[in-house]
Design an enzyme around this catalytic site. Sequence first.
Site, PDB file in Angstrom:
ATOM      1  N   GLY A  69       0.823  -1.210   0.000  1.00  0.00           N
ATOM      2  CA  GLY A  69       0.000   0.000   0.000  1.00  0.00           C
ATOM      3  C   GLY A  69       0.855   1.256   0.000  1.00  0.00           C
ATOM      4  O   GLY A  69       0.588   2.212  -0.732  1.00  0.00           O
ATOM      5  N   ASP A 125       8.350   6.170   7.898  1.00  0.00           N
ATOM      6  CA  ASP A 125       7.730   5.490   9.028  1.00  0.00           C
ATOM      7  C   ASP A 125       6.546   6.350   9.403  1.00  0.00           C
ATOM      8  O   ASP A 125       6.640   7.580   9.467  1.00  0.00           O
ATOM      9  CB  ASP A 125       8.691   5.330  10.204  1.00  0.00           C
ATOM     10  CG  ASP A 125       8.177   4.283  11.186  1.00  0.00           C
ATOM     11  OD1 ASP A 125       7.817   3.182  10.722  1.00  0.00           O
ATOM     12  OD2 ASP A 125       8.126   4.542  12.402  1.00  0.00           O
TER      13      ASP A 125
END
Length: 247
Positions: A69, A125
């Site tokens: 994704g 992140d």
Amino acid sequence: MSPRGTEKNQEPDKFGTAYGITGKIAVCVAQCELRKRHLSQFAFTIPFAYIIIIDMKLEKVIVASSNAGKVKEIKEIFSGTEIVSLKDLGFNEEIPETGGSFKENAYIKASTICAKYRLPALADDSGLCVYSLDGAPGIYSARFSGEGPAANRALLLKRMNDLTDRAAYFECNVCLCFPDGKTLYGSGRTYGRILYEEIGTNGFGYDPLFWSMDLKKSFGVATDEEKNSVSHRARALQDLADKLARL
């Protein structure tokens, strides 16, 4: 040709090559550098960041992620750049995310892949931060339940069962590492609230539970184009582009 004209034509290629960048981005970044030395040489009527986010031409970037994704979203945002995923490289080792923040974890991943393949590497992140849960799940978003995305969403709803304050945001930190040791960062957030039940099946992770303040709808029913226009990852990449422009 005048010395000034020669410098203008030659410097972008030299500067861009040094950072593993080709195309218009190299010209833009080089001109930013030259402007510091010759303030009267260049005149622009559009912001550099706008030029860079459209014309960014990193020849090849490894996305240090196995999350399909995330890779898909980055490919859509970095259109025109050859994006190579860890899966494309056959890299299936786990890179320990031992940092105490999104920024630290992004650096760990990007620097590891950049050092291994000697190519520019981009890592992010990111995670969901809920105010009433003291910022949880935060850097542990992907492994909140230890049992995958569906279980993560179920655990989040369980933890928030009796909570009326459902304000939350997604945060993303990106890190771009170059083989010569140069490192750049970008960060972004998108704000909203946690729904009482999942709405939609689009996106990934916590998207079906996140009602976006920008879109006035769940990320779970937003199109890729809609989400990319307001997402924390798109904003982090824009922030990175701004910093590239200021080199």
